[in-house]
Enzyme design. Structure first.
Site, PDB file in Angstrom:
ATOM      1  N   GLU A  99      52.880 -49.982  10.027  1.00 35.94           N
ATOM      2  CA  GLU A  99      53.396 -50.769   8.909  1.00 35.94           C
ATOM      3  C   GLU A  99      52.519 -51.532   8.300  1.00 35.94           C
ATOM      4  O   GLU A  99      51.423 -51.752   8.876  1.00 35.94           O
ATOM      5  CB  GLU A  99      54.811 -51.580   9.339  1.00 35.94           C
ATOM      6  CG  GLU A  99      55.778 -50.765   9.936  1.00 35.94           C
ATOM      7  CD  GLU A  99      57.189 -51.511  10.323  1.00 35.94           C
ATOM      8  OE1 GLU A  99      56.961 -52.680  10.563  1.00 35.94           O
ATOM      9  OE2 GLU A  99      57.953 -50.770  10.457  1.00 35.94           O
ATOM     10  N   GLU A 129      56.156 -39.467  12.396  1.00 32.31           N
ATOM     11  CA  GLU A 129      56.167 -38.089  11.992  1.00 32.31           C
ATOM     12  C   GLU A 129      54.854 -37.930  11.174  1.00 32.31           C
ATOM     13  O   GLU A 129      53.880 -36.885  11.690  1.00 32.31           O
ATOM     14  CB  GLU A 129      57.334 -37.558  11.594  1.00 32.31           C
ATOM     15  CG  GLU A 129      58.511 -37.700  12.203  1.00 32.31           C
ATOM     16  CD  GLU A 129      59.283 -39.120  11.917  1.00 32.31           C
ATOM     17  OE1 GLU A 129      58.646 -40.111  11.762  1.00 32.31           O
ATOM     18  OE2 GLU A 129      60.376 -39.048  12.220  1.00 32.31           O
ATOM     19  N   CYS A 187      59.153 -37.730   5.328  1.00 27.30           N
ATOM     20  CA  CYS A 187      58.702 -36.813   6.510  1.00 27.30           C
ATOM     21  C   CYS A 187      59.142 -35.361   6.560  1.00 27.30           C
ATOM     22  O   CYS A 187      58.674 -34.389   6.948  1.00 27.30           O
ATOM     23  CB  CYS A 187      59.069 -37.666   7.774  1.00 27.30           C
ATOM     24  SG  CYS A 187      58.040 -39.240   8.138  1.00 27.30           S
TER      25      CYS A 187
HETATM   26  N1  THU Z   1      60.218 -44.548  10.672  1.00 25.62           N
HETATM   27  C1  THU Z   1      59.474 -43.635  11.390  1.00 25.62           C
HETATM   28  O1  THU Z   1      58.427 -43.852  11.895  1.00 25.62           O
HETATM   29  N2  THU Z   1      60.138 -42.480  11.526  1.00 25.62           N
HETATM   30  C2  THU Z   1      61.265 -42.080  11.268  1.00 25.62           C
HETATM   31  O2  THU Z   1      61.896 -41.029  11.189  1.00 25.62           O
HETATM   32  C3  THU Z   1      62.173 -43.186  10.353  1.00 25.62           C
HETATM   33  C4  THU Z   1      61.511 -44.416  10.030  1.00 25.62           C
HETATM   34  C5  THU Z   1      59.518 -45.840  10.662  1.00 25.62           C
HETATM   35  C6  THU Z   1      59.264 -46.349   9.491  1.00 25.62           C
HETATM   36  C7  THU Z   1      59.179 -47.877   9.278  1.00 25.62           C
HETATM   37  O3  THU Z   1      58.034 -48.339  10.179  1.00 25.62           O
HETATM   38  C8  THU Z   1      60.333 -47.968  10.381  1.00 25.62           C
HETATM   39  O4  THU Z   1      60.647 -46.842  11.142  1.00 25.62           O
HETATM   40  C9  THU Z   1      61.788 -48.587   9.836  1.00 25.62           C
HETATM   41  O5  THU Z   1      61.943 -47.851   8.761  1.00 25.62           O
END
Ligand code: THU
Length: 137
Positions: A48, A59, A95
């Site tokens: 983030e 992913e 993704c």
């Molecule tokens: N996120 C992922 O890394 N993969 C997913 O399949 C869904 C969401 C992350 C993005 C963000 O850092 C956090 O989860 C909340 O949305």
């Protein structure tokens, strides 16, 4: 004949990757493990940013790491997602589009700390996808 998918070890790899997530804003830690057609495994976590729109999902981190790690074309056989949540998490739309680029028929399996699993394929998650073929590739 293709080898059976090593789902248990991919799940473990994705779970470990989730522990490395940088998710101070959402606190939602995600890990991913991808298996290539030639049997290589790459992992990733979400990363983030204080500028929220720049957050990168687990992913895509895994896929981009695979691209950066080697010269040969990336062909995805399987994408495994792990979240330490009661229910599994399916890849977000961005993704799905990125998975489509390298694995339009890849198996996509989402695990969580509970027993629930989402076991599907990319073409089910993103039917009618726009992809390389639309650009003549
Ligand atoms: N996120 C992922 O890394 N993969 C997913 O399949 C869904 C969401 C992350 C993005 C963000 O850092 C956090 O989860 C909340 O949305």
């Amino acid at each position: 004949m293709s080898l059976p998918l090593p789902l248990a070890s991919l799940r473990r790899a994705a779970r470990l990757a989730a522990t490395r997530a940088y998710a101070p804003y959402s606190k939602f830690k995600v890990g991913a493990a991808i298996l290539t057609q030639d049997g290589a495994v790459f992992t990733g976590c979400n990363v983030e940013n204080a500028s929220y729109g720049l957050c990168n999902c687990a992913e895509r981190t895994a896929i981009f790491s695979a691209i950066a790690a080697r010269k040969k074309a990336l062909k995805l056989r399987c994408v495994v997602v792990y979240t330490d949540t009661p229910t599994p998490t399916s890849p977000c739309g961005a993704c799905r589009q990125v998975i489509n680029e390298f694995g339009p028929t890849a198996r996509v399996v989402s695990y969580c700390r509970g027993n629930a699993v989402i076991d599907t394929t990319l073409d089910q998650l993103l039917p009618g996808a726009f992809g390389p073929a639309n650009l003549g590739h």
